[in-house]
Design a protein around this motif. Structure first.
Motif, PDB file in Angstrom:
ATOM      1  N   PRO A   1      -8.093 -16.943 -10.897  1.00 48.17           N
ATOM      2  CA  PRO A   1      -8.247 -15.485 -10.982  1.00 48.17           C
ATOM      3  C   PRO A   1      -7.149 -14.750 -10.237  1.00 48.17           C
ATOM      4  CG  PRO A   1      -9.852 -16.416  -9.473  1.00 48.17           C
ATOM      5  CD  PRO A   1      -9.177 -17.576 -10.126  1.00 48.17           C
ATOM      6  N   LEU A   2      -6.891 -13.550 -10.693  1.00 47.47           N
ATOM      7  CA  LEU A   2      -5.935 -12.669 -10.037  1.00 47.47           C
ATOM      8  C   LEU A   2      -6.668 -11.742  -9.065  1.00 47.47           C
ATOM      9  CD1 LEU A   2      -3.676 -11.584 -13.041  1.00 47.47           C
ATOM     10  CD2 LEU A   2      -3.509 -13.624 -11.594  1.00 47.47           C
ATOM     11  N   ALA A   3      -5.995 -11.411  -7.980  1.00 43.23           N
ATOM     12  CA  ALA A   3      -6.507 -10.445  -7.006  1.00 43.23           C
ATOM     13  C   ALA A   3      -5.300  -9.766  -6.371  1.00 43.23           C
ATOM     14  CB  ALA A   3      -7.367 -11.132  -5.941  1.00 43.23           C
ATOM     15  N   PRO A   4      -4.675  -8.826  -7.083  1.00 41.09           N
ATOM     16  CA  PRO A   4      -3.409  -8.252  -6.630  1.00 41.09           C
ATOM     17  C   PRO A   4      -3.528  -7.516  -5.300  1.00 41.09           C
ATOM     18  CG  PRO A   4      -3.778  -7.765  -8.946  1.00 41.09           C
ATOM     19  CD  PRO A   4      -5.061  -8.323  -8.412  1.00 41.09           C
ATOM     20  N   PHE A   5      -2.490  -7.659  -4.483  1.00 43.06           N
ATOM     21  CA  PHE A   5      -2.429  -6.960  -3.200  1.00 43.06           C
ATOM     22  C   PHE A   5      -0.980  -6.892  -2.753  1.00 43.06           C
ATOM     23  CE2 PHE A   5      -2.280 -11.310  -1.856  1.00 43.06           C
ATOM     24  CZ  PHE A   5      -1.613 -11.328  -0.634  1.00 43.06           C
ATOM     25  N   LEU A   6      -0.738  -6.125  -1.700  1.00 43.21           N
ATOM     26  CA  LEU A   6       0.592  -5.981  -1.117  1.00 43.21           C
ATOM     27  C   LEU A   6       0.694  -6.862   0.119  1.00 43.21           C
ATOM     28  CD1 LEU A   6       0.835  -2.113  -1.438  1.00 43.21           C
ATOM     29  CD2 LEU A   6       2.193  -3.774  -2.738  1.00 43.21           C
ATOM     30  N   GLY A   7       1.631  -7.797   0.105  1.00 40.55           N
ATOM     31  CA  GLY A   7       1.835  -8.632   1.281  1.00 40.55           C
ATOM     32  C   GLY A   7       2.429  -7.862   2.440  1.00 40.55           C
ATOM     33  N   ILE A   8       3.212  -6.827   2.118  1.00 34.25           N
ATOM     34  CA  ILE A   8       3.839  -5.997   3.154  1.00 34.25           C
ATOM     35  C   ILE A   8       3.309  -4.573   3.073  1.00 34.25           C
ATOM     36  CG2 ILE A   8       5.993  -4.865   3.853  1.00 34.25           C
ATOM     37  CD1 ILE A   8       7.474  -7.426   3.299  1.00 34.25           C
ATOM     38  N   MET A   9       2.712  -4.117   4.164  1.00 32.32           N
ATOM     39  CA  MET A   9       2.424  -2.709   4.413  1.00 32.32           C
ATOM     40  C   MET A   9       2.752  -2.479   5.873  1.00 32.32           C
ATOM     41  SD  MET A   9      -1.063  -1.758   2.292  1.00 32.32           S
ATOM     42  CE  MET A   9      -2.133  -3.060   2.868  1.00 32.32           C
ATOM     43  N   GLY A  10       3.431  -1.392   6.183  1.00 28.38           N
ATOM     44  CA  GLY A  10       3.821  -1.242   7.579  1.00 28.38           C
ATOM     45  C   GLY A  10       4.271   0.149   7.936  1.00 28.38           C
TER      46      GLY A  10
ATOM     47  N   ILE B   1      -2.331 -10.677   4.098  1.00 28.01           N
ATOM     48  CA  ILE B   1      -3.788 -10.838   4.139  1.00 28.01           C
ATOM     49  C   ILE B   1      -4.325 -10.588   2.733  1.00 28.01           C
ATOM     50  CG2 ILE B   1      -5.963  -9.955   5.050  1.00 28.01           C
ATOM     51  CD1 ILE B   1      -4.524  -9.329   7.646  1.00 28.01           C
ATOM     52  N   ARG B   2      -4.833 -11.633   2.115  1.00 26.91           N
ATOM     53  CA  ARG B   2      -5.188 -11.565   0.699  1.00 26.91           C
ATOM     54  C   ARG B   2      -6.372 -10.645   0.413  1.00 26.91           C
ATOM     55  NH1 ARG B   2      -9.500 -14.424  -1.313  1.00 26.91           N
ATOM     56  NH2 ARG B   2     -10.593 -15.840   0.089  1.00 26.91           N
ATOM     57  N   HIS B   3      -7.138 -10.288   1.435  1.00 27.11           N
ATOM     58  CA  HIS B   3      -8.304  -9.416   1.228  1.00 27.11           C
ATOM     59  C   HIS B   3      -7.921  -7.941   1.077  1.00 27.11           C
ATOM     60  CE1 HIS B   3     -10.921 -12.779   2.087  1.00 27.11           C
ATOM     61  NE2 HIS B   3     -10.291 -12.988   3.208  1.00 27.11           N
ATOM     62  N   LEU B   4      -6.648  -7.608   1.253  1.00 18.52           N
ATOM     63  CA  LEU B   4      -6.231  -6.213   1.161  1.00 18.52           C
ATOM     64  C   LEU B   4      -5.973  -5.814  -0.301  1.00 18.52           C
ATOM     65  CD1 LEU B   4      -3.963  -5.993   4.315  1.00 18.52           C
ATOM     66  CD2 LEU B   4      -6.062  -4.682   3.894  1.00 18.52           C
ATOM     67  N   THR B   5      -6.986  -6.038  -1.103  1.00 14.73           N
ATOM     68  CA  THR B   5      -6.951  -5.680  -2.516  1.00 14.73           C
ATOM     69  C   THR B   5      -7.433  -4.237  -2.683  1.00 14.73           C
ATOM     70  OG1 THR B   5      -9.123  -6.699  -2.736  1.00 14.73           O
ATOM     71  CG2 THR B   5      -7.231  -8.064  -3.304  1.00 14.73           C
ATOM     72  N   ALA B   6      -7.552  -3.798  -3.925  1.00 19.06           N
ATOM     73  CA  ALA B   6      -7.921  -2.407  -4.181  1.00 19.06           C
ATOM     74  C   ALA B   6      -9.219  -2.038  -3.473  1.00 19.06           C
ATOM     75  CB  ALA B   6      -8.064  -2.177  -5.686  1.00 19.06           C
ATOM     76  N   GLY B   7      -9.200  -0.927  -2.750  1.00 22.04           N
ATOM     77  CA  GLY B   7     -10.337  -0.459  -1.970  1.00 22.04           C
ATOM     78  C   GLY B   7     -10.227  -0.764  -0.495  1.00 22.04           C
ATOM     79  N   ALA B   8      -9.334  -1.665  -0.104  1.00 25.86           N
ATOM     80  CA  ALA B   8      -9.183  -2.046   1.303  1.00 25.86           C
ATOM     81  C   ALA B   8      -8.137  -1.168   1.987  1.00 25.86           C
ATOM     82  CB  ALA B   8      -8.800  -3.516   1.414  1.00 25.86           C
ATOM     83  N   THR B   9      -8.219  -1.133   3.318  1.00 22.27           N
ATOM     84  CA  THR B   9      -7.349  -0.282   4.134  1.00 22.27           C
ATOM     85  C   THR B   9      -6.735  -1.100   5.253  1.00 22.27           C
ATOM     86  OG1 THR B   9      -8.715   1.674   3.705  1.00 22.27           O
ATOM     87  CG2 THR B   9      -7.267   1.770   5.617  1.00 22.27           C
TER      88      THR B   9
ATOM     89  N   HIS C   1       1.896  -9.242  -4.660  1.00 23.43           N
ATOM     90  CA  HIS C   1       1.305 -10.515  -5.092  1.00 23.43           C
ATOM     91  C   HIS C   1       0.314 -10.258  -6.222  1.00 23.43           C
ATOM     92  CE1 HIS C   1       2.596 -11.539  -1.026  1.00 23.43           C
ATOM     93  NE2 HIS C   1       2.256 -12.801  -1.188  1.00 23.43           N
ATOM     94  N   PHE C   2       0.225 -11.200  -7.149  1.00 21.10           N
ATOM     95  CA  PHE C   2      -0.875 -11.206  -8.104  1.00 21.10           C
ATOM     96  C   PHE C   2      -2.060 -12.001  -7.563  1.00 21.10           C
ATOM     97  CE2 PHE C   2       1.558 -10.566 -12.391  1.00 21.10           C
ATOM     98  CZ  PHE C   2       1.919  -9.290 -11.993  1.00 21.10           C
TER      99      PHE C   2
END
Length: 362
Positions: A185-194, A217-225, A243-244
């Motif tokens: 499964p895909l769970a897109p997120f940004l590896g870099i936020m800063g 942190i792979r849990h920073l998908t849509a809805g996370a902060t 990341h996908f």
């Protein structure tokens, strides 16, 4: 997440919000923003905006430095290779000692001051292309000296496709002949936020730190902060390393790296409110609807774990008034500590504290 609905070239199908493309003049490659950098956009706290991100995979020298040729060699049609990726590879340079990541920004958040917290919320993440790359390079990853097994670096081209129910998955062959494959499964997120560092020199894009950066942190998908201590006026936020999908640990060096269009919101929490909500944060704090996720980072994974436990104890004390010895006991009995990644020079650990356990406590 937004499902793939056709290649998202720069500017295509952008609606409603301010838009930051990933054109060459609006990105950093291999280094991160610092104090004094000119913002590419200035917004008020609470603003929502659309940002294009570009994966570094397919742009790097060991892949030929030509994304059109690299992806074309895997059967990708020219119109499905991103124009901004081609332009970055053709016009921007990076020193061999720099990191690989392409970072969009920085974005000024008006009124943000050192001592405040910047909250970057990922509202939506949409694949810009129907493919990505998982790479393993010599001297990197969890098994340096063992993998890759041959003399060359390994870049595994990884398409995505919908299953019978229309849910998009990544697909990897089980063997080089490709006769059978595994899907995930895909769970897109940004590896870099800063946020920008209060330094004269630009931080390297690989090791994460108090500024955030490459926390993966792979849990920073849509809805996370992600909450980050502000270091310079205006915060100067940035995003990248799309990341996908990724597993905790990211052991091969990269996970499924691939370009995303994201919609984000940028909020500011002043120093007083931040201290009441979270205590003194030594580094990034991730959160979603169900969990608080304090972090710990160090070159030594054991020390990263210890730092994460200390941050979790401090968080429980500040937010819920929990005595340190009781917080320590709770964490041992009820909280998972996960390895964020072990491949970015500075390793990462994050805790997953259930919000529901403290419902009605505050």
């Amino acid at each position: 997440m937004g499902d793939y609905q056709g290649t998202l070239q720069p500017g295509a199908r952008v609606h409603d919000t301010p838009y930051v493309p990933a054109e060459p003049g609006l990105v950093h490659w291999g280094r991160l923003p610092r104090r004094g950098d000119a913002p590419v956009l200035a917004v008020d706290p609470g603003a929502e905006l659309t940002v294009d991100t570009v994966s570094h995979e397919g742009l790097l020298p060991d892949q030929g430095g030509d994304p059109l040729a690299f992806f074309g060699g895997h059967g990708v049609a020219p119109e499905d290779v991103l124009e901004d990726a081609i332009a970055i590879a053709a016009t921007r340079t990076r020193d061999a000692s720099d990191g690989p990541h392409v970072v969009t920004g920085p974005i000024e958040v008006r009124g943000a001051r050192p001592g405040d917290l910047l909250a970057i919320t990922l509202l939506d993440a949409t694949p810009r292309v129907p493919y990505g790359v998982i790479s393993n390079r010599h001297g990197r990853g969890a098994l340096p000296g063992e993998m890759p097994a041959g003399p060359e670096d390994v870049s595994v081209f990884t398409p995505i496709a919908p299953d019978a129910d229309g849910v998009w998955h990544g697909r990897l062959p089980l063997t080089p002949d490709g006769e059978r494959s595994v899907s995930f499964p895909l769970a897109p997120f940004l590896g870099i936020m800063g946020v920008a560092t209060d330094t004269d020199e630009r931080a390297h894009s690989v090791p994460p730190g108090p500024h955030g950066g490459n926390i993966d942190i792979r849990h920073l998908t849509a809805g996370a902060t992600l909450h980050l201590p502000v270091q310079v006026d205006g915060a100067l936020a940035y995003v990248g390393d799309p990341h996908f999908a990724q597993g905790n640990g990211e052991v091969a060096l990269t996970a499924l790296e691939a370009s995303l269009r994201v919609r984000i919101r940028l909020d500011v929490m002043d120093a007083t409110e931040a201290a009441r909500e979270f205590g003194e944060l030594a580094g990034p704090l991730a959160a979603d609807a169900t969990h608080l996720m304090p972090t710990g980072m160090d070159e030594d994974l054991d020390e990263a774990m210890r730092a994460c436990v200390r941050q979790a104890i401090a968080l429980l004390g500040a937010r819920y008034g929990m005595a340190p010895h009781l917080a320590y006991a709770y964490l041992s009995a009820a909280t998972d500590f996960e390895i964020s990644q072990v491949v970015d020079l500075v390793t990462g650990v994050h805790a997953r504290i259930r919000r529901a356990d403290f419902e009605g406590v505050r």
